[in-house]
Write a protein that holds these residues in place. Structure first.
Motif, PDB file in Angstrom:
ATOM      1  N   ALA A   1       0.997  -1.636   0.318  1.00 40.72           N
ATOM      2  CA  ALA A   1      -0.366  -0.177   0.074  1.00 40.72           C
ATOM      3  C   ALA A   1       0.933   0.764   0.196  1.00 40.72           C
ATOM      4  N   VAL A   2       0.219   2.387  -0.651  1.00 45.49           N
ATOM      5  CA  VAL A   2       1.091   3.082  -0.103  1.00 45.49           C
ATOM      6  C   VAL A   2      -0.058   4.089  -0.889  1.00 45.49           C
ATOM      7  N   THR A   3       0.685   5.564  -0.173  1.00 47.52           N
ATOM      8  CA  THR A   3      -0.419   7.231   0.112  1.00 47.52           C
ATOM      9  C   THR A   3      -0.217   8.266  -0.891  1.00 47.52           C
ATOM     10  N   ARG A   4      -0.925   9.246  -1.349  1.00 47.28           N
ATOM     11  CA  ARG A   4      -0.691  10.055  -1.753  1.00 47.28           C
ATOM     12  C   ARG A   4      -2.405  11.395  -1.215  1.00 47.28           C
ATOM     13  N   ALA A   5      -1.691  12.652  -0.803  1.00 42.97           N
ATOM     14  CA  ALA A   5      -2.768  13.108  -0.961  1.00 42.97           C
ATOM     15  C   ALA A   5      -2.976  14.040  -2.237  1.00 42.97           C
ATOM     16  N   VAL A   6      -4.339  13.513  -2.021  1.00 43.10           N
ATOM     17  CA  VAL A   6      -5.213  13.670  -3.497  1.00 43.10           C
ATOM     18  C   VAL A   6      -6.660  14.947  -2.816  1.00 43.10           C
ATOM     19  N   ASP A   7      -7.023  15.166  -3.815  1.00 43.85           N
ATOM     20  CA  ASP A   7      -8.254  16.433  -3.514  1.00 43.85           C
ATOM     21  C   ASP A   7      -9.263  16.295  -5.074  1.00 43.85           C
ATOM     22  N   VAL A   8     -10.102  15.315  -5.289  1.00 44.41           N
ATOM     23  CA  VAL A   8     -10.404  15.455  -6.865  1.00 44.41           C
ATOM     24  C   VAL A   8     -10.980  16.270  -6.781  1.00 44.41           C
ATOM     25  N   THR A   9     -10.651  17.678  -6.433  1.00 49.33           N
ATOM     26  CA  THR A   9     -11.724  18.561  -7.132  1.00 49.33           C
ATOM     27  C   THR A   9     -10.244  18.774  -8.307  1.00 49.33           C
ATOM     28  N   ALA A  10      -9.422  18.865  -8.131  1.00 56.25           N
ATOM     29  CA  ALA A  10      -8.198  19.088  -7.903  1.00 56.25           C
ATOM     30  C   ALA A  10      -7.522  18.172  -9.978  1.00 56.25           C
ATOM     31  N   ARG A  11      -7.666  18.420 -11.393  1.00 53.68           N
ATOM     32  CA  ARG A  11      -6.590  16.933 -11.685  1.00 53.68           C
ATOM     33  C   ARG A  11      -5.848  16.473 -11.092  1.00 53.68           C
ATOM     34  N   GLU A  12      -4.457  17.591 -11.573  1.00 51.14           N
ATOM     35  CA  GLU A  12      -3.107  16.995 -10.763  1.00 51.14           C
ATOM     36  C   GLU A  12      -3.374  16.256 -10.483  1.00 51.14           C
ATOM     37  N   ASP A  13      -3.818  16.233  -8.815  1.00 49.51           N
ATOM     38  CA  ASP A  13      -3.865  15.416  -7.444  1.00 49.51           C
ATOM     39  C   ASP A  13      -4.517  13.508  -8.395  1.00 49.51           C
ATOM     40  N   LEU A  14      -5.486  13.696  -9.652  1.00 46.75           N
ATOM     41  CA  LEU A  14      -6.062  12.383  -9.497  1.00 46.75           C
ATOM     42  C   LEU A  14      -4.599  12.305 -10.604  1.00 46.75           C
ATOM     43  N   GLU A  15      -3.949  12.544 -11.548  1.00 48.26           N
ATOM     44  CA  GLU A  15      -2.795  12.204 -12.352  1.00 48.26           C
ATOM     45  C   GLU A  15      -1.388  11.959 -11.737  1.00 48.26           C
ATOM     46  N   ARG A  16      -1.729  12.736 -10.355  1.00 53.56           N
ATOM     47  CA  ARG A  16      -0.851  12.025  -9.612  1.00 53.56           C
ATOM     48  C   ARG A  16      -0.758  10.568  -8.630  1.00 53.56           C
ATOM     49  N   LEU A  17      -2.001  10.234  -8.284  1.00 57.17           N
ATOM     50  CA  LEU A  17      -2.267   9.553  -7.864  1.00 57.17           C
ATOM     51  C   LEU A  17      -2.424   8.440  -8.668  1.00 57.17           C
ATOM     52  N   VAL A  18      -2.481   8.319 -10.269  1.00 59.38           N
ATOM     53  CA  VAL A  18      -2.986   7.271 -11.214  1.00 59.38           C
ATOM     54  C   VAL A  18      -0.795   7.331 -11.111  1.00 59.38           C
ATOM     55  N   GLY A  19       0.187   8.148 -11.825  1.00 60.31           N
ATOM     56  CA  GLY A  19       1.617   8.045 -12.034  1.00 60.31           C
ATOM     57  C   GLY A  19       2.074   7.359 -10.746  1.00 60.31           C
ATOM     58  N   LEU A  20       1.788   7.870  -9.374  1.00 56.58           N
ATOM     59  CA  LEU A  20       2.134   6.781  -8.244  1.00 56.58           C
ATOM     60  C   LEU A  20       2.301   5.447  -8.459  1.00 56.58           C
ATOM     61  N   ALA A  21       0.890   4.945  -8.741  1.00 58.02           N
ATOM     62  CA  ALA A  21       0.287   3.657  -9.267  1.00 58.02           C
ATOM     63  C   ALA A  21       1.389   2.944 -10.219  1.00 58.02           C
ATOM     64  N   VAL A  22       1.621   3.607 -10.985  1.00 63.86           N
ATOM     65  CA  VAL A  22       2.387   3.556 -12.604  1.00 63.86           C
ATOM     66  C   VAL A  22       4.210   3.451 -11.749  1.00 63.86           C
ATOM     67  N   THR A  23       4.658   4.631 -10.800  1.00 61.90           N
ATOM     68  CA  THR A  23       5.802   4.430 -10.684  1.00 61.90           C
ATOM     69  C   THR A  23       6.163   2.949  -9.940  1.00 61.90           C
ATOM     70  N   GLU A  24       5.692   2.633  -8.620  1.00 59.81           N
ATOM     71  CA  GLU A  24       5.606   2.321  -7.647  1.00 59.81           C
ATOM     72  C   GLU A  24       5.150   0.847  -7.870  1.00 59.81           C
ATOM     73  N   PHE A  25       3.787   0.602  -8.570  1.00 68.21           N
ATOM     74  CA  PHE A  25       4.284  -1.145  -8.838  1.00 68.21           C
ATOM     75  C   PHE A  25       3.680  -1.314 -10.309  1.00 68.21           C
ATOM     76  N   GLY A  26       3.956  -0.357 -11.178  1.00 72.21           N
ATOM     77  CA  GLY A  26       4.092  -0.714 -12.971  1.00 72.21           C
ATOM     78  C   GLY A  26       3.227  -0.426 -14.073  1.00 72.21           C
ATOM     79  N   ARG A  27       1.472   0.027 -12.671  1.00 75.41           N
ATOM     80  CA  ARG A  27       0.686  -0.583 -13.924  1.00 75.41           C
ATOM     81  C   ARG A  27      -0.636  -0.311 -13.212  1.00 75.41           C
ATOM     82  N   LEU A  28      -1.739   0.248 -13.746  1.00 75.80           N
ATOM     83  CA  LEU A  28      -3.097   0.263 -12.925  1.00 75.80           C
ATOM     84  C   LEU A  28      -4.030  -0.271 -12.728  1.00 75.80           C
ATOM     85  N   ASP A  29      -4.070  -1.432 -12.642  1.00 78.20           N
ATOM     86  CA  ASP A  29      -5.494  -2.621 -12.862  1.00 78.20           C
ATOM     87  C   ASP A  29      -7.293  -1.926 -12.885  1.00 78.20           C
TER      88      ASP A  29
END
Ligand code: NDP
Length: 246
Positions: free
Chosen positions: A57-85
């Motif tokens: 498990a990893v975490t990230r501060a996300v306010d879903v009203t900010a588009r870039e926060d969602l991009e960073r969340l998805v980016g974290l999945a890819v950098t940490e675990f290689g993909r997003l299912d």
């Protein structure tokens, strides 16, 4: 081996309630979970407990009203675990009350979190899903959109907008890349009533919650059911409510 084993799942609104229960259950079944919400101390504690039990498990501060926060969340999945299912677009607020009260700020907040937040999640995840050749979008809608009741009109409208959005996306995605699932809970015992500003309406919802509500783990099991299906099987919508809810 669980069909969830090895999947990478990002969850918004993972700091409490349905999102937290979903994170814990999916991690227990072998998913790597990427947790987003604004209350990062709570996210970090949930992630720590998951890791202590051998999960990922990893975490990230996300306010879903900010588009870039969602991009960073998805980016974290890819950098940490290689993909997003799977992206579970679950964050939501419920500033309910009679339409005639003209709580325009509350309406806007619900549209921003419940609808725009899901759209931003789609904008972040869809390119990754397309590049991978597969992905699954799960969103938490509500039975409030199926049976409209007084005080719930705007909240229900945001949830039905998401339901409509998913159906449209499904129809545009028959090439087999994307699966969409709308999970539609009735009363669930969570902190959702805290976001209701009107004290009378909040009291009524809390009364209903005390009378009817099911545990968030029940919804988590429904999410897991949708995710664990083989790739050619899409669970379009799951309605899950307390047996005694009218
Ligand atoms: P909770 O209040 O326990 O959880 C809501 C989650 O959404 C929290 O993790 C909160 O995290 C997060 N959230 C709220 N605003 C934002 C934001 N701007 N950015 C990021 N995260 C945000 O309630 P539930 O678990 O019940 O709610 C989860 C979903 O289930 C919601 O979409 C809700 O509408 C839906 N639902 C709930 C029902 C119920 O009876 N409980 C019934 C039907 C649907 P944080 O505050 O840390 O950001």
């Amino acid at each position: 081996m669980s069909a969830i084993e090895g999947k990478v799942v990002a969850i918004t609104g993972a700091s409490s309630g349905i999102g937290e229960a979903t994170a814990r259950l999916l991690a227990e079944r072998g998913a790597a979970v990427v947790l987003g919400a604004r209350r990062t101390e709570r996210l970090d504690e949930i992630a720590r407990q998951i890791r202590d039990r051998g999960g990922r498990a990893v975490t990230r501060a996300v306010d879903v009203t900010a588009r870039e926060d969602l991009e960073r969340l998805v980016g974290l999945a890819v950098t940490e675990f290689g993909r997003l299912d799977v992206l579970v677009g679950n964050a939501g607020i419920s500033k309910i009350g009679p339409v005639a009260d003209l709580d325009v700020a509350g309406w806007s907040a619900m549209i921003d979190v419940n609808l725009r937040g899901v759209l931003y999640g789609i904008a972040a995840a869809l390119p990754v899903f397309r590049e991978q050749g597969q992905g699954h979008l799960v969103t938490t809608v509500s039975t409030a959109g199926l049976k409209i009741t007084p005080t719930m009109a705007v909240y229900a409208a945001t949830k039905n907008a998401v339901r409509t959005l998913l159906e449209g996306l499904r129809q545009e995605s028959t090439d087999g890349v994307l699966r969409t699932t709308a999970v539609s809970p009735g009363y669930v015992r969570t902190e959702l009533a805290d976001s209701i500003d009107d004290p009378e309406v909040r009291e009524e919802i809390l009364r209903n919650m005390n009378q009817y509500a099911i545990a968030p783990e029940a919804v988590a099991r429904a999410v897991a059911f949708a995710i664990e299906q083989p790739r050619e099987v899409e669970i379009g919508e799951i309605v899950i409510r307390p047996t005694t809810q009218n």
